[in-house]
Design a protein around this motif. Structure first.
Motif, mmCIF file in Angstrom:
data_model
loop_
_atom_site.group_PDB
_atom_site.id
_atom_site.type_symbol
_atom_site.label_atom_id
_atom_site.label_comp_id
_atom_site.label_asym_id
_atom_site.label_seq_id
_atom_site.Cartn_x
_atom_site.Cartn_y
_atom_site.Cartn_z
ATOM 1 N N VAL A 1 -17.978 88.185 -43.005
ATOM 2 C CA VAL A 1 -17.920 89.167 -44.090
ATOM 3 C C VAL A 1 -16.670 90.017 -43.915
ATOM 4 O O VAL A 1 -16.390 90.509 -42.827
ATOM 5 N N GLN A 2 -15.929 90.181 -44.999
ATOM 6 C CA GLN A 2 -14.724 90.995 -44.960
ATOM 7 C C GLN A 2 -14.677 91.952 -46.132
ATOM 8 O O GLN A 2 -15.050 91.614 -47.252
ATOM 9 N N LEU A 3 -14.220 93.164 -45.824
ATOM 10 C CA LEU A 3 -13.905 94.133 -46.854
ATOM 11 C C LEU A 3 -12.429 94.454 -46.707
ATOM 12 O O LEU A 3 -11.987 94.856 -45.623
ATOM 13 N N GLN A 4 -11.677 94.251 -47.767
ATOM 14 C CA GLN A 4 -10.234 94.463 -47.721
ATOM 15 C C GLN A 4 -9.870 95.617 -48.636
ATOM 16 O O GLN A 4 -9.905 95.482 -49.860
ATOM 17 N N ALA A 5 -9.506 96.755 -48.021
ATOM 18 C CA ALA A 5 -9.108 97.924 -48.798
ATOM 19 C C ALA A 5 -7.610 97.901 -49.034
ATOM 20 O O ALA A 5 -6.835 97.527 -48.150
ATOM 21 N N SER A 6 -7.197 98.317 -50.216
ATOM 22 C CA SER A 6 -5.780 98.364 -50.557
ATOM 23 C C SER A 6 -5.540 99.454 -51.580
ATOM 24 O O SER A 6 -6.485 100.020 -52.147
ATOM 25 N N GLY A 7 -4.252 99.732 -51.813
ATOM 26 C CA GLY A 7 -3.893 100.696 -52.845
ATOM 27 C C GLY A 7 -3.443 102.048 -52.339
ATOM 28 O O GLY A 7 -3.049 102.903 -53.135
ATOM 29 N N GLY A 8 -3.496 102.256 -51.040
ATOM 30 C CA GLY A 8 -3.038 103.518 -50.495
ATOM 31 C C GLY A 8 -1.528 103.648 -50.576
ATOM 32 O O GLY A 8 -0.825 102.706 -50.956
ATOM 33 N N GLY A 9 -1.043 104.835 -50.231
ATOM 34 C CA GLY A 9 0.399 105.049 -50.251
ATOM 35 C C GLY A 9 0.731 106.516 -50.174
ATOM 36 O O GLY A 9 -0.119 107.357 -49.880
ATOM 37 N N LEU A 10 1.992 106.811 -50.449
ATOM 38 C CA LEU A 10 2.504 108.182 -50.439
ATOM 39 C C LEU A 10 2.652 108.651 -51.882
ATOM 40 O O LEU A 10 3.274 107.963 -52.700
ATOM 41 N N VAL A 11 2.090 109.813 -52.174
ATOM 42 C CA VAL A 11 2.154 110.342 -53.527
ATOM 43 C C VAL A 11 2.320 111.851 -53.460
ATOM 44 O O VAL A 11 1.884 112.488 -52.490
ATOM 45 N N GLN A 12 2.938 112.410 -54.465
ATOM 46 C CA GLN A 12 3.087 113.866 -54.522
ATOM 47 C C GLN A 12 1.796 114.512 -55.008
ATOM 48 O O GLN A 12 0.991 113.890 -55.705
ATOM 49 N N ALA A 13 1.613 115.752 -54.638
ATOM 50 C CA ALA A 13 0.445 116.507 -55.094
ATOM 51 C C ALA A 13 0.388 116.459 -56.625
ATOM 52 O O ALA A 13 1.419 116.595 -57.300
ATOM 53 N N GLY A 14 -0.819 116.258 -57.138
ATOM 54 C CA GLY A 14 -1.010 116.123 -58.576
ATOM 55 C C GLY A 14 -0.950 114.691 -59.071
ATOM 56 O O GLY A 14 -1.309 114.419 -60.223
ATOM 57 N N GLY A 15 -0.541 113.801 -58.213
ATOM 58 C CA GLY A 15 -0.433 112.392 -58.599
ATOM 59 C C GLY A 15 -1.753 111.658 -58.483
ATOM 60 O O GLY A 15 -2.790 112.244 -58.158
ATOM 61 N N SER A 16 -1.692 110.355 -58.754
ATOM 62 C CA SER A 16 -2.898 109.518 -58.757
ATOM 63 C C SER A 16 -2.678 108.247 -57.959
ATOM 64 O O SER A 16 -1.545 107.754 -57.842
ATOM 65 N N LEU A 17 -3.776 107.738 -57.430
ATOM 66 C CA LEU A 17 -3.792 106.429 -56.779
ATOM 67 C C LEU A 17 -5.114 105.758 -57.101
ATOM 68 O O LEU A 17 -6.127 106.430 -57.331
ATOM 69 N N ARG A 18 -5.100 104.439 -57.089
ATOM 70 C CA ARG A 18 -6.339 103.683 -57.278
ATOM 71 C C ARG A 18 -6.533 102.771 -56.084
ATOM 72 O O ARG A 18 -5.711 101.878 -55.836
ATOM 73 N N LEU A 19 -7.581 103.005 -55.347
ATOM 74 C CA LEU A 19 -7.907 102.152 -54.213
ATOM 75 C C LEU A 19 -8.830 101.026 -54.660
ATOM 76 O O LEU A 19 -9.678 101.220 -55.534
ATOM 77 N N SER A 20 -8.648 99.880 -54.037
ATOM 78 C CA SER A 20 -9.505 98.732 -54.311
ATOM 79 C C SER A 20 -10.133 98.253 -53.012
ATOM 80 O O SER A 20 -9.535 98.379 -51.942
ATOM 81 N N CYS A 21 -11.318 97.701 -53.127
ATOM 82 C CA CYS A 21 -12.011 97.143 -51.966
ATOM 83 C C CYS A 21 -12.554 95.778 -52.380
ATOM 84 O O CYS A 21 -13.549 95.699 -53.106
ATOM 85 N N ALA A 22 -11.896 94.741 -51.914
ATOM 86 C CA ALA A 22 -12.316 93.376 -52.225
ATOM 87 C C ALA A 22 -13.268 92.901 -51.132
ATOM 88 O O ALA A 22 -12.947 92.984 -49.944
ATOM 89 N N ALA A 23 -14.423 92.395 -51.536
ATOM 90 C CA ALA A 23 -15.459 92.020 -50.571
ATOM 91 C C ALA A 23 -15.738 90.532 -50.611
ATOM 92 O O ALA A 23 -15.789 89.932 -51.690
ATOM 93 N N SER A 24 -15.938 89.986 -49.436
ATOM 94 C CA SER A 24 -16.311 88.575 -49.362
ATOM 95 C C SER A 24 -17.821 88.415 -49.236
ATOM 96 O O SER A 24 -18.285 87.341 -48.852
ATOM 97 N N LEU A 25 -18.543 89.472 -49.557
ATOM 98 C CA LEU A 25 -20.002 89.444 -49.470
ATOM 99 C C LEU A 25 -20.579 88.383 -50.392
ATOM 100 O O LEU A 25 -20.165 88.270 -51.545
ATOM 101 N N ARG A 26 -21.558 87.658 -49.891
ATOM 102 C CA ARG A 26 -22.117 86.541 -50.631
ATOM 103 C C ARG A 26 -22.776 86.996 -51.927
ATOM 104 O O ARG A 26 -22.648 86.339 -52.958
ATOM 105 N N ILE A 27 -23.500 88.090 -51.876
ATOM 106 C CA ILE A 27 -24.163 88.612 -53.076
ATOM 107 C C ILE A 27 -23.711 90.061 -53.234
ATOM 108 O O ILE A 27 -24.471 91.000 -52.986
ATOM 109 N N PHE A 28 -22.474 90.231 -53.634
ATOM 110 C CA PHE A 28 -21.871 91.563 -53.741
ATOM 111 C C PHE A 28 -22.734 92.510 -54.555
ATOM 112 O O PHE A 28 -22.863 93.689 -54.226
ATOM 113 N N SER A 29 -23.333 91.995 -55.611
ATOM 114 C CA SER A 29 -24.107 92.839 -56.522
ATOM 115 C C SER A 29 -25.387 93.379 -55.895
ATOM 116 O O SER A 29 -26.079 94.179 -56.523
#
Length: 125
Positions: A1-29
């Motif tokens: 089982v793997q969870l892969q987080a991505s989307g982080g980074g450097l941003v200025q105050a007031g900015g936005s980021l979207r993180l994603s977590c891709a899962a290899s879980l057999r029954i994610f739901s």
């Protein structure tokens, strides 16, 4: 089982980021998903959680109204949309998964079975 987080980074105050977590879980739901964060020399803290079918969500008081958690069960992916970021949001963000459980415990990291590797979010002032 793997969870892969991505989307982080450097941003200025007031900015936005979207993180994603891709899962290899057999029954994610069938899994509740959570996001936690850990700043240097601080304990890991709850950020947001969403239940297995997306009908319940919750947020830490510090991020309410700025962060939004969602999931796409067809893509086995959970998301964390972060808006109006503040320097105090700087931390390593981790996604986590647990088999659908009692919702009242969703803020406790020890109730989650699987963890991603973390993605760094840095907010400059």
């Amino acid at each position: 089982v793997q969870l892969q987080a991505s989307g982080g980074g450097l941003v200025q105050a007031g900015g936005s980021l979207r993180l994603s977590c891709a899962a290899s879980l057999r029954i994610f739901s069938s899994y509740d998903m959570g996001w936690f964060r850990q700043a240097p020399e601080k304990e890991r803290e709850f950020v947001a959680a969403i239940n297995w079918r997306g009908s319940s969500v919750d947020y830490a008081d510090s991020v309410k109204g700025r962060f939004y958690i969602s999931r796409d069960n067809a893509k086995n992916t959970a998301y964390l949309q972060m808006n109006n970021l503040k320097p105090e949001d700087t931390a390593v963000y981790y996604c986590a998964a647990r088999w659908a459980a009692a919702w009242e415990n969703h803020g406790r990291p020890d109730t989650y079975t699987y963890w991603g590797q973390g993605t760094q979010v840095t907010v400059s002032s």
